[in-house]
Design an enzyme around this catalytic site. Structure first.
Site, PDB file in Angstrom:
ATOM      1  N   LYS A 138      67.278 -44.090 -18.411  1.00 45.82           N
ATOM      2  CA  LYS A 138      66.304 -44.189 -19.518  1.00 45.82           C
ATOM      3  C   LYS A 138      66.748 -43.349 -20.689  1.00 45.82           C
ATOM      4  CE  LYS A 138      65.582 -43.602 -15.428  1.00 45.82           C
ATOM      5  NZ  LYS A 138      66.428 -42.814 -14.554  1.00 45.82           N
ATOM      6  N   ARG A 139      67.385 -42.269 -20.351  1.00 48.09           N
ATOM      7  CA  ARG A 139      67.821 -41.332 -21.376  1.00 48.09           C
ATOM      8  C   ARG A 139      68.799 -41.945 -22.369  1.00 48.09           C
ATOM      9  NH1 ARG A 139      72.135 -38.518 -20.691  1.00 48.09           N
ATOM     10  NH2 ARG A 139      72.522 -38.859 -18.498  1.00 48.09           N
TER      11      ARG A 139
END
Length: 379
Positions: A138-139
């Site tokens: 997600k980062r």
RNA sequence: GGCGCCAUGGUGCAACGGUUAGCACAUCGCCCUUUCAAGGCGGUAAUACGGGUUCGAUUCCCGUUGGCGCUACCA
């Protein structure tokens, strides 16, 4: 740096030595009401081996495998036990998953063997990395497949792109629609190196599918986009309306990059409400006599016996010649007047798609603005 | 730290002992042109390093370096 390393080393949990407890000691702990987890008693010698369809044969010393937990002290099974039990239960024949599970596979093989079941065929596929070369997460701004759909990527294009990350058909073919992908795929073609997610190439695939996939397959996606933006009209569902829609989408698609482009820069083809792009106005509406000429053009077009590409073409060039200006001047100015922007399909094709009524009225509607007026919104 | 996996241009893949190391994306330039794309043509750019094996290594073996992963009573 060094202190951090030392710290993590100190914090590392010592291997469980419960296996050395005598029967008496175990009974004592149990009697004292101590909660216990159930671990897999891994042999301290020998090797565990398995064959991976992608990475080939693999062998590891059992001494390297700790006595890992099967059932937590609260009675719930761990992932390792769960997958194996579930896969046996479902009669799974091929376990295909990310290479991050490669190191844990021996543990699972041990469980299969302990349960008296035959291990399935394992196939580990390389990981997908972000631009920083660490596992995609997600980062990385990213995201679920859903977010790519929202961005306007076609599922077919996304699938094709993903398939080529860590796999190749053997030859240099890259445009592989799903059916073709299914036909050609084989585990043998899977590579063993991690792949970096390359956004530009994803976008390239999207443009390829946008402009090449069968028009009837693309239309539903365009409909979805137009509905989402409140531009959809039911008359486009069938008959002449549908035919018009197909032709118009076909005209627009070679220069779309995302689905939203249809309702974005292509908006004027589906709605009478659109704005004149500032940059386009500044660039193509400079000539002072423009309003006058566009007015004449509108009149000429309105009186045309036929409405088609060549008729429009001739009418415009004739006027340009009579006025002593280059056709390009009128072409570019007209484009901005009827679609609001500089970025659009070839003018005469656009005119045919929009129809005489709209072209003439949009031209007349633009006259006061072209003449240097302040209004920026039409319709 | 231990164990494992991997290593071709910036990125994704080809070449599975012998090729001027190929293709695609990206990038640069040219052509086309009615804007913007598309398309066509061409350019820059890679076998991580060091040893072997072999007549011959991108390819096989060993080491080094680097990257990633696993090493949880997470999944």
């Amino acid at each position: 740096m060094e202190s951090a390393a030392a710290e993590s080393k100190a914090m590392r949990r010592a291997p469980c030595e419960c296996r050395n407890l005598t029967l008496e000691e175990r009974a004592a702990k149990k009697g004292a009401g101590e909660a216990a987890a159930i671990r897999c008693l891994v042999p301290r010698s020998g090797v565990t081996k398995f064959e991976d369809a992608v990475f080939g044969p693999s062998e590891i010393q059992n001494a390297e495998i700790e006595d890992f937990v099967l059932l937590r002290s609260n009675g719930l099974p761990t992932y390792q036990l769960s997958v194996v039990v579930d896969d046996i239960d479902m009669r799974i024949t091929h376990v295909i998953r990310g290479a991050d599970h490669l190191s844990n596979t021996p543990k699972q093989v041990l469980i299969y063997l302990g349960l008296g079941a035959a291990p399935p065929i394992f196939a580990h596929v390389p990981l997908i990395l972000g631009a920083d070369r660490t596992r995609l997460s997600k980062r990385h701004g990213a995201t679920s497949v859903g977010s790519y759909v929202e961005e306007g990527f076609l599922p077919e294009a996304f699938r094709n792109f993903l398939a080529l990350l860590g796999w190749s058909s053997g030859d240099d073919t890259e445009y592989l629609p799903t059916a073709e992908l299914v036909r050609r795929f084989s585990l043998g073609g899977v590579s063993r190196t991690n792949a970096v997610f390359d956004r530009p190439k994803l976008e390239w695939f999207n443009t390829q599918y946008l402009s090449q996939m069968p028009i009837e397959e693309l239309l539903p996606h365009v409909e979805g986009q137009l509905r989402m933006d409140g531009l959809w009209r039911d008359e486009w569902s069938s008959g002449d309306g549908h035919a018009w829609l197909a032709r118009t989408v076909d005209l627009l698609r070679p220069r779309t990059r995302f689905l939203k482009d249809f309702s974005g820069w292509g908006r004027a083809f589906f709605s009478d409400e659109f704005e004149y792009e500032g940059e386009a106005r500044a660039k193509f509406w400079k000539e002072p006599r423009l309003a006058e000429m566009l007015g004449k053009l509108a009149d000429a077009l309105a009186g045309l016996p036929e409405w088609n590409h060549d008729a429009c073409d001739h009418a415009l060039r004739e006027l340009a010649a009579a006025e002593g200006v280059k056709a390009g001047l009128l072409i570019n100015a007209t484009r901005v007047a009827i679609v609001g922007r500089a970025v659009a399909p070839p003018l005469f094709d656009s005119m045919v798609a929009l129809g005489r009524e709209r072209v003439v009225s949009r031209l007349r509607r633009a006259l006061p603005v072209v003449g240097g007026g302040q209004a920026t919104t039409a319709g």
